[in-house]
Write a protein that holds these residues in place. Structure first.
Motif, PDB file in Angstrom:
ATOM      1  N   ILE A   1       0.844  -1.202   0.000  1.00 10.96           N
ATOM      2  CA  ILE A   1       0.000   0.000   0.000  1.00 10.96           C
ATOM      3  C   ILE A   1       0.872   1.241   0.000  1.00 10.96           C
ATOM      4  O   ILE A   1       0.620   2.203  -0.739  1.00 10.96           O
ATOM      5  CB  ILE A   1      -0.933  -0.005   1.229  1.00 10.96           C
ATOM      6  CG1 ILE A   1      -1.887  -1.198   1.167  1.00 10.96           C
ATOM      7  CG2 ILE A   1      -1.709   1.308   1.329  1.00 10.96           C
ATOM      8  CD1 ILE A   1      -2.739  -1.365   2.407  1.00 10.96           C
ATOM      9  N   LEU A   2       1.914   1.221   0.820  1.00 12.08           N
ATOM     10  CA  LEU A   2       2.810   2.374   0.902  1.00 12.08           C
ATOM     11  C   LEU A   2       3.562   2.608  -0.405  1.00 12.08           C
ATOM     12  O   LEU A   2       3.747   3.745  -0.832  1.00 12.08           O
ATOM     13  CB  LEU A   2       3.812   2.172   2.032  1.00 12.08           C
ATOM     14  CG  LEU A   2       3.267   2.324   3.447  1.00 12.08           C
ATOM     15  CD1 LEU A   2       4.353   2.032   4.463  1.00 12.08           C
ATOM     16  CD2 LEU A   2       2.721   3.710   3.663  1.00 12.08           C
ATOM     17  N   LEU A   3       3.999   1.524  -1.032  1.00  9.81           N
ATOM     18  CA  LEU A   3       4.732   1.658  -2.293  1.00  9.81           C
ATOM     19  C   LEU A   3       3.864   2.317  -3.361  1.00  9.81           C
ATOM     20  O   LEU A   3       4.323   3.203  -4.097  1.00  9.81           O
ATOM     21  CB  LEU A   3       5.215   0.287  -2.767  1.00  9.81           C
ATOM     22  CG  LEU A   3       6.307  -0.368  -1.917  1.00  9.81           C
ATOM     23  CD1 LEU A   3       6.592  -1.784  -2.408  1.00  9.81           C
ATOM     24  CD2 LEU A   3       7.579   0.477  -1.948  1.00  9.81           C
ATOM     25  N   ILE A   4       2.618   1.892  -3.424  1.00  9.70           N
ATOM     26  CA  ILE A   4       1.685   2.484  -4.391  1.00  9.70           C
ATOM     27  C   ILE A   4       1.426   3.945  -4.044  1.00  9.70           C
ATOM     28  O   ILE A   4       1.442   4.822  -4.918  1.00  9.70           O
ATOM     29  CB  ILE A   4       0.359   1.695  -4.418  1.00  9.70           C
ATOM     30  CG1 ILE A   4       0.593   0.277  -4.949  1.00  9.70           C
ATOM     31  CG2 ILE A   4      -0.678   2.422  -5.283  1.00  9.70           C
ATOM     32  CD1 ILE A   4      -0.612  -0.628  -4.828  1.00  9.70           C
ATOM     33  N   ALA A   5       1.207   4.215  -2.755  1.00  7.98           N
ATOM     34  CA  ALA A   5       0.919   5.584  -2.312  1.00  7.98           C
ATOM     35  C   ALA A   5       2.085   6.518  -2.618  1.00  7.98           C
ATOM     36  O   ALA A   5       1.890   7.654  -3.062  1.00  7.98           O
ATOM     37  CB  ALA A   5       0.604   5.592  -0.823  1.00  7.98           C
ATOM     38  N   ARG A   6       3.310   6.047  -2.401  1.00 11.04           N
ATOM     39  CA  ARG A   6       4.477   6.891  -2.649  1.00 11.04           C
ATOM     40  C   ARG A   6       4.669   7.165  -4.128  1.00 11.04           C
ATOM     41  O   ARG A   6       5.122   8.236  -4.520  1.00 11.04           O
ATOM     42  CB  ARG A   6       5.719   6.242  -2.037  1.00 11.04           C
ATOM     43  CG  ARG A   6       5.757   6.366  -0.520  1.00 11.04           C
ATOM     44  CD  ARG A   6       6.776   5.475   0.122  1.00 11.04           C
ATOM     45  NE  ARG A   6       6.644   5.502   1.582  1.00 11.04           N
ATOM     46  CZ  ARG A   6       7.165   4.617   2.396  1.00 11.04           C
ATOM     47  NH1 ARG A   6       7.890   3.612   1.900  1.00 11.04           N
ATOM     48  NH2 ARG A   6       6.992   4.709   3.700  1.00 11.04           N
ATOM     49  N   LYS A   7       4.336   6.168  -4.969  1.00 13.47           N
ATOM     50  CA  LYS A   7       4.401   6.385  -6.414  1.00 13.47           C
ATOM     51  C   LYS A   7       3.444   7.502  -6.831  1.00 13.47           C
ATOM     52  O   LYS A   7       3.720   8.267  -7.762  1.00 13.47           O
ATOM     53  CB  LYS A   7       4.045   5.097  -7.149  1.00 13.47           C
ATOM     54  CG  LYS A   7       5.096   3.990  -7.061  1.00 13.47           C
ATOM     55  CD  LYS A   7       6.341   4.345  -7.854  1.00 13.47           C
ATOM     56  CE  LYS A   7       7.340   3.197  -7.833  1.00 13.47           C
ATOM     57  NZ  LYS A   7       8.588   3.531  -8.605  1.00 13.47           N
ATOM     58  N   LEU A   8       2.312   7.570  -6.127  1.00 17.23           N
ATOM     59  CA  LEU A   8       1.293   8.580  -6.421  1.00 17.23           C
ATOM     60  C   LEU A   8       1.500   9.855  -5.599  1.00 17.23           C
ATOM     61  O   LEU A   8       0.690  10.777  -5.684  1.00 17.23           O
ATOM     62  CB  LEU A   8      -0.100   8.006  -6.131  1.00 17.23           C
ATOM     63  CG  LEU A   8      -0.495   6.762  -6.949  1.00 17.23           C
ATOM     64  CD1 LEU A   8      -1.831   6.216  -6.470  1.00 17.23           C
ATOM     65  CD2 LEU A   8      -0.567   7.109  -8.447  1.00 17.23           C
ATOM     66  N   ASN A   9       2.598   9.880  -4.807  1.00 18.21           N
ATOM     67  CA  ASN A   9       2.923  11.011  -3.929  1.00 18.21           C
ATOM     68  C   ASN A   9       1.797  11.301  -2.929  1.00 18.21           C
ATOM     69  O   ASN A   9       1.506  12.444  -2.598  1.00 18.21           O
ATOM     70  CB  ASN A   9       3.227  12.274  -4.744  1.00 18.21           C
ATOM     71  CG  ASN A   9       4.084  13.260  -3.964  1.00 18.21           C
ATOM     72  OD1 ASN A   9       4.901  12.869  -3.131  1.00 18.21           O
ATOM     73  ND2 ASN A   9       3.880  14.546  -4.200  1.00 18.21           N
ATOM     74  N   ILE A  10       1.165  10.220  -2.447  1.00 17.51           N
ATOM     75  CA  ILE A  10       0.137  10.339  -1.411  1.00 17.51           C
ATOM     76  C   ILE A  10       0.805  10.154  -0.054  1.00 17.51           C
ATOM     77  O   ILE A  10       1.536   9.185   0.161  1.00 17.51           O
ATOM     78  CB  ILE A  10      -0.964   9.279  -1.602  1.00 17.51           C
ATOM     79  CG1 ILE A  10      -1.656   9.473  -2.957  1.00 17.51           C
ATOM     80  CG2 ILE A  10      -1.985   9.350  -0.465  1.00 17.51           C
ATOM     81  CD1 ILE A  10      -2.651   8.385  -3.286  1.00 17.51           C
ATOM     82  N   LYS A  11       0.548  11.060   0.869  1.00 16.62           N
ATOM     83  CA  LYS A  11       1.258  11.072   2.145  1.00 16.62           C
ATOM     84  C   LYS A  11       0.452  10.325   3.199  1.00 16.62           C
ATOM     85  O   LYS A  11      -0.291  10.931   3.974  1.00 16.62           O
ATOM     86  CB  LYS A  11       1.536  12.513   2.544  1.00 16.62           C
ATOM     87  CG  LYS A  11       2.373  13.232   1.487  1.00 16.62           C
ATOM     88  CD  LYS A  11       2.236  14.729   1.560  1.00 16.62           C
ATOM     89  CE  LYS A  11       2.946  15.362   0.385  1.00 16.62           C
ATOM     90  NZ  LYS A  11       2.260  15.109  -0.902  1.00 16.62           N
ATOM     91  N   VAL A  12       0.590   9.002   3.218  1.00 17.80           N
ATOM     92  CA  VAL A  12      -0.200   8.172   4.135  1.00 17.80           C
ATOM     93  C   VAL A  12       0.581   7.763   5.379  1.00 17.80           C
ATOM     94  O   VAL A  12       0.017   7.175   6.293  1.00 17.80           O
ATOM     95  CB  VAL A  12      -0.716   6.901   3.423  1.00 17.80           C
ATOM     96  CG1 VAL A  12      -1.685   7.257   2.329  1.00 17.80           C
ATOM     97  CG2 VAL A  12       0.444   6.078   2.876  1.00 17.80           C
TER      98      VAL A  12
END
Length: 219
Positions: A184-195
């Motif tokens: 989930i984090l890898l996908i979020a970081r690719k999208l520059n989402i700060k989770v």
């Protein structure tokens, strides 16, 4: 009221707070700067360029959030102990260790940029680096212990508990842990989402596991 549900909800909220506590350490807060999870603990050029409250936020979110995450794993250990005293006891030991090493780890990560901000304009880059290295002396080993215990050992315990039926939850719940949070984090970081960080998200998942297991235990 089901105490497991109450603690599980607290655990979910606490996990979210802990996850968000990692964001200010990996991102300057400026729109033009990307999120860089690898920057946590390493000197970043933007440290002197942001308000100190940026790092205060990181510390207090973690400080407020961590107790609820440890309550969650302790109550999970109580449930597990009904069917496997060995696993339950081991999870309680991990919770105890995590309770004093976890905040130390996060506090050290927050102290470094605050100290660096104070000295960066007064000393050489070499002296600033030596100062950062000295700050790492005491929390280094507890930080490693915290990472191993909370990220790996507890994950293994939870997976075993679920697969053996010590926790009455669907088998796919083996994915609800810090390791399972990584994709989930890898996908979020690719999208520059700060989770936030994997640990915080993983403990949020543990809150969900506790709620479901708690309902099952009282049926």
């Amino acid at each position: 009221m089901n105490i497991y549900v109450i603690i599980g909800v607290i655990g979910i909220i606490s996990g979210i707070l802990c996850a968000q506590a990692d964001v200010p350490l990996a991102w300057s807060g400026r729109k033009e700067d990307p999120l860089d999870s690898k920057a946590v603990g390493r000197i970043s050029l933007w440290w002197p360029q942001v308000d100190q409250r940026h790092f205060d936020k990181a510390f207090w979110l973690s400080c407020i959030g961590q107790p609820g995450t440890y309550l969650t794993t302790w109550f999970l250990a109580e449930l597990i102990s009904d069917k496997s005293s060995a696993l339950g006891t081991l999870l309680k030991i991990c919770t105890f260790i995590g309770a004093y090493t976890g905040l130390l780890f996060h506090a050290a990560a927050c102290i470094k940029p605050v100290v660096y901000r104070a000295i960066a304009k007064e000393v050489s880059a070499e002296t600033a680096q030596k100062t950062m290295d000295q700050i790492d002396r005491y929390p280094k080993i507890p930080s490693v212990v915290s990472g191993i215990v909370l990220f790996l050992v507890e994950t293994v315990i939870m997976i075993i508990a679920i697969l053996t039926g010590a926790l009455e939850v669907p088998k796919w719940f083996v994915l609800l842990n810090p390791v399972g949070a990584l994709p989930i984090l890898l996908i979020a970081r690719k999208l520059n989402i700060k989770v936030g960080g994997a640990m915080g998200i993983g403990f949020t998942f543990y809150g969900i596991v506790l709620i479901v297991a708690g309902f099952a235990a009282l049926m």
